[in-house]
Scaffold this motif. Structure first.
Motif, PDB file in Angstrom:
ATOM      1  N   THR A 212      57.944  52.271  40.532  1.00 22.63           N
ATOM      2  CA  THR A 212      57.106  52.029  40.077  1.00 22.63           C
ATOM      3  C   THR A 212      55.349  51.884  41.050  1.00 22.63           C
ATOM      4  OG1 THR A 212      57.619  51.324  37.550  1.00 22.63           O
ATOM      5  CG2 THR A 212      54.775  50.436  37.959  1.00 22.63           C
ATOM      6  N   VAL A 213      54.414  52.627  40.763  1.00 19.66           N
ATOM      7  CA  VAL A 213      53.056  52.657  41.329  1.00 19.66           C
ATOM      8  C   VAL A 213      51.683  52.577  41.360  1.00 19.66           C
ATOM      9  CG1 VAL A 213      54.327  54.041  43.422  1.00 19.66           C
ATOM     10  CG2 VAL A 213      52.975  55.126  41.580  1.00 19.66           C
ATOM     11  N   GLY A 214      50.996  51.467  40.881  1.00 19.47           N
ATOM     12  CA  GLY A 214      49.244  51.584  40.336  1.00 19.47           C
ATOM     13  C   GLY A 214      49.064  50.792  41.023  1.00 19.47           C
ATOM     14  N   GLY A 215      47.615  50.516  40.462  1.00 25.33           N
ATOM     15  CA  GLY A 215      46.403  50.116  40.312  1.00 25.33           C
ATOM     16  C   GLY A 215      45.508  49.006  40.489  1.00 25.33           C
ATOM     17  N   LEU A 216      45.067  48.202  40.469  1.00 26.25           N
ATOM     18  CA  LEU A 216      44.405  47.111  39.601  1.00 26.25           C
ATOM     19  C   LEU A 216      42.505  46.921  40.387  1.00 26.25           C
ATOM     20  CD1 LEU A 216      47.914  46.271  40.993  1.00 26.25           C
ATOM     21  CD2 LEU A 216      47.933  44.438  38.862  1.00 26.25           C
ATOM     22  N   LEU A 217      41.946  46.719  39.365  1.00 25.38           N
ATOM     23  CA  LEU A 217      41.011  46.912  39.862  1.00 25.38           C
ATOM     24  C   LEU A 217      40.435  45.166  38.589  1.00 25.38           C
ATOM     25  CD1 LEU A 217      38.490  47.238  41.690  1.00 25.38           C
ATOM     26  CD2 LEU A 217      37.372  48.777  39.421  1.00 25.38           C
ATOM     27  N   PRO A 218      40.288  43.645  39.629  1.00 22.14           N
ATOM     28  CA  PRO A 218      39.853  43.223  38.411  1.00 22.14           C
ATOM     29  C   PRO A 218      38.306  43.060  38.336  1.00 22.14           C
ATOM     30  CG  PRO A 218      39.244  42.512  41.874  1.00 22.14           C
ATOM     31  CD  PRO A 218      39.978  43.908  41.131  1.00 22.14           C
ATOM     32  N   TRP A 219      37.476  42.259  36.966  1.00 23.32           N
ATOM     33  CA  TRP A 219      36.670  41.915  36.753  1.00 23.32           C
ATOM     34  C   TRP A 219      35.490  40.897  36.595  1.00 23.32           C
ATOM     35  CZ3 TRP A 219      39.791  43.116  33.420  1.00 23.32           C
ATOM     36  CH2 TRP A 219      40.029  42.127  31.382  1.00 23.32           C
ATOM     37  N   TYR A 220      34.605  39.781  36.672  1.00 22.81           N
ATOM     38  CA  TYR A 220      34.872  38.803  36.660  1.00 22.81           C
ATOM     39  C   TYR A 220      33.096  38.695  35.376  1.00 22.81           C
ATOM     40  CZ  TYR A 220      33.415  33.935  37.562  1.00 22.81           C
ATOM     41  OH  TYR A 220      33.057  32.863  36.975  1.00 22.81           O
ATOM     42  N   ASP A 221      33.113  38.296  34.414  1.00 21.98           N
ATOM     43  CA  ASP A 221      31.655  38.329  33.531  1.00 21.98           C
ATOM     44  C   ASP A 221      31.526  39.743  33.062  1.00 21.98           C
ATOM     45  OD1 ASP A 221      32.002  36.010  33.202  1.00 21.98           O
ATOM     46  OD2 ASP A 221      30.113  35.316  34.757  1.00 21.98           O
ATOM     47  N   SER A 222      32.262  40.437  32.784  1.00 22.35           N
ATOM     48  CA  SER A 222      32.653  41.831  32.470  1.00 22.35           C
ATOM     49  C   SER A 222      32.231  42.433  33.612  1.00 22.35           C
ATOM     50  CB  SER A 222      31.450  42.082  30.731  1.00 22.35           C
ATOM     51  OG  SER A 222      31.527  41.374  30.413  1.00 22.35           O
ATOM     52  N   GLU A 223      32.166  42.189  34.764  1.00 23.22           N
ATOM     53  CA  GLU A 223      31.279  43.146  35.680  1.00 23.22           C
ATOM     54  C   GLU A 223      32.771  43.446  36.561  1.00 23.22           C
ATOM     55  OE1 GLU A 223      28.712  41.131  38.483  1.00 23.22           O
ATOM     56  OE2 GLU A 223      26.544  41.035  35.996  1.00 23.22           O
ATOM     57  N   LEU A 224      32.558  44.320  37.046  1.00 21.01           N
ATOM     58  CA  LEU A 224      33.884  45.264  37.690  1.00 21.01           C
ATOM     59  C   LEU A 224      33.946  44.821  39.013  1.00 21.01           C
ATOM     60  CD1 LEU A 224      34.750  48.944  36.639  1.00 21.01           C
ATOM     61  CD2 LEU A 224      36.022  47.032  35.973  1.00 21.01           C
ATOM     62  N   GLY A 225      35.006  44.085  39.830  1.00 19.52           N
ATOM     63  CA  GLY A 225      34.463  44.109  41.256  1.00 19.52           C
ATOM     64  C   GLY A 225      35.339  45.895  42.687  1.00 19.52           C
ATOM     65  N   ASP A 226      35.107  44.793  43.363  1.00 21.56           N
ATOM     66  CA  ASP A 226      35.485  46.478  44.736  1.00 21.56           C
ATOM     67  C   ASP A 226      36.239  46.470  45.707  1.00 21.56           C
ATOM     68  OD1 ASP A 226      34.318  44.208  45.901  1.00 21.56           O
ATOM     69  OD2 ASP A 226      32.331  45.004  46.291  1.00 21.56           O
TER      70      ASP A 226
END
Length: 254
Positions: A212-226
């Motif tokens: 399994t390979v994948g990517g994860l992207l966080p968000w906080y208060d409906s704003e995507l992280g970088d």
């Protein structure tokens, strides 16, 4: 014999990886029971369960239905049973014969240790999981392509703030059986805040060995992280009750 196995820039990337660890796991419970009054199968090449008059359960393939009933065990041996001793014959939909033995269905195909694979629960299947003793999670296969899980912590301070979490996962229709692609998320919500992580994963391999390979992207208060993170995991089932797994995360630079 009847043997059953007796389970944003404002959000640091490390926290995102920890969130991914709470993604839905496969059920720790055994596969759902077969119908109590299942009819005798007509496919005599299929693996079935034969319930005897003393309660013993034999898993085998039926060679002939005369008296005695002739059965071929997963080991290859032939067993004859008097027809009068047979209480019930029912299809065995979960599990299969492997290298002369019976392997039950893997109850943990939708996750690695804690992070996700691209597999989803079959429609109507469900699970109950508990993480770190205080984070229960209930999941259900809404369709063969959609698994939805959710729960709420059982800690007083978190309950006072109305915290709950949701974890949907959608497997892309048309993928499989050897390559699955899925997207999903784990979100935490409260009276004052929301944060979480979205992900996309690919799982390639058989039911017994896959990567399994994948990517994860966080968000906080409906704003995507970088600051995305990347997942690399693998699993290999080596016996009816043992599976080897590895799960690794790599954080990108800010």
């Amino acid at each position: 014999m009847n043997r059953r196995p007796v389970r944003s820039t404002r959000l640091p990337i490390l926290k995102a990886a920890i969130l991914a660890a709470l993604l839905p796991a496969a059920p720790a419970t055994a596969p759902p029971p077969l119908a109590a009054q299942a009819s005798t199968p007509t496919d005599t090449t299929a693996l079935v369960e034969i319930v005897l008059d003393d309660g013993e359960v034999v898993r085998a393939r039926i060679l002939s239905r005369g008296d005695p009933l002739r059965l071929r065990l997963p080991s290859g041996d032939v067993l004859e049973v008097a027809a009068g001793r047979v209480r019930d014959i029912r299809p065995l939909t979960a599990g299969r014969s492997v290298r002369g033995g019976y392997w039950p269905e893997d109850p943990n195909r939708t996750s690695l240790f804690l992070g996700p694979t691209a597999r989803t629960l079959p429609r109507g299947r469900g699970y109950l999981g508990v993480y770190e003793l205080f984070f229960p999670l209930v999941g259900v296969g809404v369709t063969d392509w959609l698994t939805v899980a959710g729960g709420a912590p059982i800690l007083g301070d978190l309950l006072d703030h109305g915290v709950f979490y949701l974890a949907p996962k959608v497997r892309i229709p048309g993928t499989g059986p050897y390559v699955d692609v899925a997207v999903g998320a784990l979100g935490f919500f409260s009276d004052d805040d929301d944060f979480g992580v979205g992900y996309a994963v690919i799982t390639a391999g058989s039911r017994d060995a896959a990567v399994t390979v994948g990517g994860l992207l966080p968000w906080y208060d409906s704003e995507l992280g970088d600051q995305p993170a990347f997942l690399l995991g693998a699993e290999a089932r080596v016996s009816r009750s043992v599976k080897l797994m590895t799960e690794n995360y790599v954080a990108s630079e800010a």
